[in-house]
Scaffold this motif. Structure first.
Motif, PDB file in Angstrom:
ATOM      1  N   ALA A  11       0.833  -1.210   0.000  1.00 41.59           N
ATOM      2  CA  ALA A  11       0.000   0.000   0.000  1.00 41.59           C
ATOM      3  C   ALA A  11       0.862   1.252   0.000  1.00 41.59           C
ATOM      4  O   ALA A  11       0.577   2.222  -0.717  1.00 41.59           O
ATOM      5  N   ARG A  12       1.912   1.252   0.794  1.00 43.80           N
ATOM      6  CA  ARG A  12       2.830   2.398   0.829  1.00 43.80           C
ATOM      7  C   ARG A  12       3.424   2.664  -0.545  1.00 43.80           C
ATOM      8  O   ARG A  12       3.458   3.807  -1.028  1.00 43.80           O
ATOM      9  N   ASP A  13       3.917   1.602  -1.205  1.00 46.81           N
ATOM     10  CA  ASP A  13       4.549   1.758  -2.518  1.00 46.81           C
ATOM     11  C   ASP A  13       3.547   2.208  -3.581  1.00 46.81           C
ATOM     12  O   ASP A  13       3.862   3.062  -4.425  1.00 46.81           O
ATOM     13  N   LEU A  14       2.339   1.632  -3.541  1.00 49.72           N
ATOM     14  CA  LEU A  14       1.316   2.043  -4.500  1.00 49.72           C
ATOM     15  C   LEU A  14       0.899   3.490  -4.271  1.00 49.72           C
ATOM     16  O   LEU A  14       0.698   4.243  -5.233  1.00 49.72           O
ATOM     17  N   HIS A  15       0.771   3.876  -3.014  1.00 52.92           N
ATOM     18  CA  HIS A  15       0.394   5.263  -2.707  1.00 52.92           C
ATOM     19  C   HIS A  15       1.455   6.231  -3.221  1.00 52.92           C
ATOM     20  O   HIS A  15       1.131   7.250  -3.852  1.00 52.92           O
ATOM     21  N   GLN A  16       2.720   5.910  -2.981  1.00 53.45           N
ATOM     22  CA  GLN A  16       3.805   6.784  -3.433  1.00 53.45           C
ATOM     23  C   GLN A  16       3.834   6.892  -4.953  1.00 53.45           C
ATOM     24  O   GLN A  16       4.149   7.955  -5.500  1.00 53.45           O
ATOM     25  N   ALA A  17       3.505   5.806  -5.635  1.00 53.48           N
ATOM     26  CA  ALA A  17       3.584   5.799  -7.096  1.00 53.48           C
ATOM     27  C   ALA A  17       2.357   6.409  -7.770  1.00 53.48           C
ATOM     28  O   ALA A  17       2.478   7.025  -8.843  1.00 53.48           O
ATOM     29  N   THR A  44      -6.568   9.145  -5.082  1.00 51.67           N
ATOM     30  CA  THR A  44      -6.460   9.989  -3.900  1.00 51.67           C
ATOM     31  C   THR A  44      -5.609   9.338  -2.807  1.00 51.67           C
ATOM     32  O   THR A  44      -4.858  10.033  -2.114  1.00 51.67           O
ATOM     33  N   GLU A  45      -5.708   8.040  -2.648  1.00 55.72           N
ATOM     34  CA  GLU A  45      -4.893   7.342  -1.654  1.00 55.72           C
ATOM     35  C   GLU A  45      -4.999   5.845  -1.840  1.00 55.72           C
ATOM     36  O   GLU A  45      -5.947   5.338  -2.460  1.00 55.72           O
ATOM     37  N   VAL A  46      -4.007   5.139  -1.316  1.00 53.93           N
ATOM     38  CA  VAL A  46      -4.029   3.678  -1.264  1.00 53.93           C
ATOM     39  C   VAL A  46      -3.773   3.292   0.179  1.00 53.93           C
ATOM     40  O   VAL A  46      -2.768   3.690   0.773  1.00 53.93           O
ATOM     41  N   ILE A  47      -4.695   2.540   0.773  1.00 56.52           N
ATOM     42  CA  ILE A  47      -4.550   2.174   2.176  1.00 56.52           C
ATOM     43  C   ILE A  47      -4.682   0.663   2.345  1.00 56.52           C
ATOM     44  O   ILE A  47      -5.398  -0.004   1.592  1.00 56.52           O
ATOM     45  N   ARG A  74       3.333  -4.786  -8.302  1.00 54.69           N
ATOM     46  CA  ARG A  74       4.697  -4.321  -8.532  1.00 54.69           C
ATOM     47  C   ARG A  74       4.660  -3.028  -9.341  1.00 54.69           C
ATOM     48  O   ARG A  74       3.801  -2.835 -10.204  1.00 54.69           O
ATOM     49  N   ILE A  75       5.599  -2.150  -9.028  1.00 47.32           N
ATOM     50  CA  ILE A  75       5.673  -0.859  -9.705  1.00 47.32           C
ATOM     51  C   ILE A  75       6.673  -0.975 -10.844  1.00 47.32           C
ATOM     52  O   ILE A  75       7.844  -1.317 -10.642  1.00 47.32           O
ATOM     53  N   ASP A  76       6.221  -0.691 -12.079  1.00 45.85           N
ATOM     54  CA  ASP A  76       7.057  -0.763 -13.270  1.00 45.85           C
ATOM     55  C   ASP A  76       7.387   0.634 -13.778  1.00 45.85           C
ATOM     56  O   ASP A  76       6.832   1.636 -13.328  1.00 45.85           O
ATOM     57  N   ALA A  77       8.271   0.674 -14.733  1.00 48.68           N
ATOM     58  CA  ALA A  77       8.609   1.931 -15.394  1.00 48.68           C
ATOM     59  C   ALA A  77       7.411   2.435 -16.192  1.00 48.68           C
ATOM     60  O   ALA A  77       6.504   1.665 -16.531  1.00 48.68           O
ATOM     61  N   PRO A  78       7.371   3.723 -16.499  1.00 49.19           N
ATOM     62  CA  PRO A  78       6.254   4.255 -17.293  1.00 49.19           C
ATOM     63  C   PRO A  78       6.145   3.549 -18.637  1.00 49.19           C
ATOM     64  O   PRO A  78       7.138   3.149 -19.228  1.00 49.19           O
TER      65      PRO A  78
END
Length: 269
Positions: A11-17, A44-47, A74-78
């Motif tokens: 959730a933290r990583d998704l919120h930041q991204a 608006t947010e990910v919790i 997982r967070i990928d490149a644009p």
């Protein structure tokens, strides 16, 4: 294995991204959401909520996901999926992108789109969240003791009692308390200690890349009993035992030391 600490980090990583930016791409690959498109809406947010993730977007909508046993975000490149990703393309269940990041959900157990005001329909049954702002230790103890004859192993996995414990922490908690997972909850000398210890373990691990319950950061020394069937107990040297626990069709692999932990054991051991 995703448990409350893993979900918190996700959730933290998704919120930041994603938070604060409009979505430029939304691809929800489950039949019931095939026509849904959140593109143009700002996240608006990910919790986190126990083992659930709530991605809230403008317009009063929430994308709810659950990682299950082997799901991940997982967070990928644009611009697309990272080469290799976390699995083949057919395992992708969701893609959310903005100009800076692409979030890809693999093997998600659940994916739902609902009104934010209706979030209780998917998480309202949960007990106090070990890593949430609503944490209430006394309420968690009351819920655990509501079924005093239930085994500790089954009771702590029931997210209606306290939210965030999974199979790894179940075995590790029982080892640290020196009781078997088959001991009835009512037989615990101090149920509040279980709840306090569970909270402590998830808190100290929520920001770590690897889960540690032994205070030893070496890769082969991080856990006391989980995954160590037939290997020596780290405390006494007795071979760690393993057995299934839980109702038929819902059994979970459980590890314990027959010397360090007291209490009932499965008939076959």
């Amino acid at each position: 294995m995703p448990e409350g600490d893993t979900v918190w980090r996700t959730a933290r990583d998704l919120h930041q991204a994603l938070a604060g930016e409009p979505l430029t791409r939304c691809d929800l690959r489950v039949p019931k959401l095939a026509t849904a498109d959140l593109s143009g809406r700002t996240v608006t947010e990910v919790i986190p909520r126990g083992k659930h993730l709530l991605t809230r977007v403008e317009g009063g909508l929430t994308l709810h996901s659950h990682l299950g046993m082997d799901g991940s975000w997982r967070i990928d490149a644009p611009g697309g999926l990272r080469r290799g990703g976390q699995g083949p393309d057919h395992q992708v269940r969701a893609v959310l992108a903005n100009t800076g990041h692409t979030a890809v959900g693999y093997r998600l157990l659940a994916l739902d789109l609902l009104r934010t005001t209706d979030e209780a329909t998917v998480v309202g049954h949960l007990g106090p969240d070990l890593l949430g702002p609503d944490w209430d230790a006394h309420k968690a103890v009351r819920r655990l003791l509501a079924d005093p004859g239930r085994t500790i192993g089954e009771a702590v996995l029931d997210q209606r009692n306290l939210a965030g414990i999974g199979n790894v922490y179940k075995s590790e908690l029982c080892f640290l308390l020196r009781v078997t997972p088959w001991l009835p909850v009512a037989s615990l000398p101090d149920p509040a200690r279980l709840v306090t210890l569970a909270k402590k373990l998830l808190e100290v691990n929520k920001s770590r890349p690897a889960r540690i319950t032994t205070a030893d950061v070496r890769p082969d020394r991080r856990l006391w009993v989980y995954g160590r069937a037939e290997r020596p107990c780290r405390r006494c040297g007795t071979p760690v035992l393993v057995a299934d626990q839980g109702p038929a069709g819902q059994e979970r692999t459980t590890y314990w030391c027959p010397h360090c932990q007291t209490g009932p054991t499965p008939p076959a051991t």
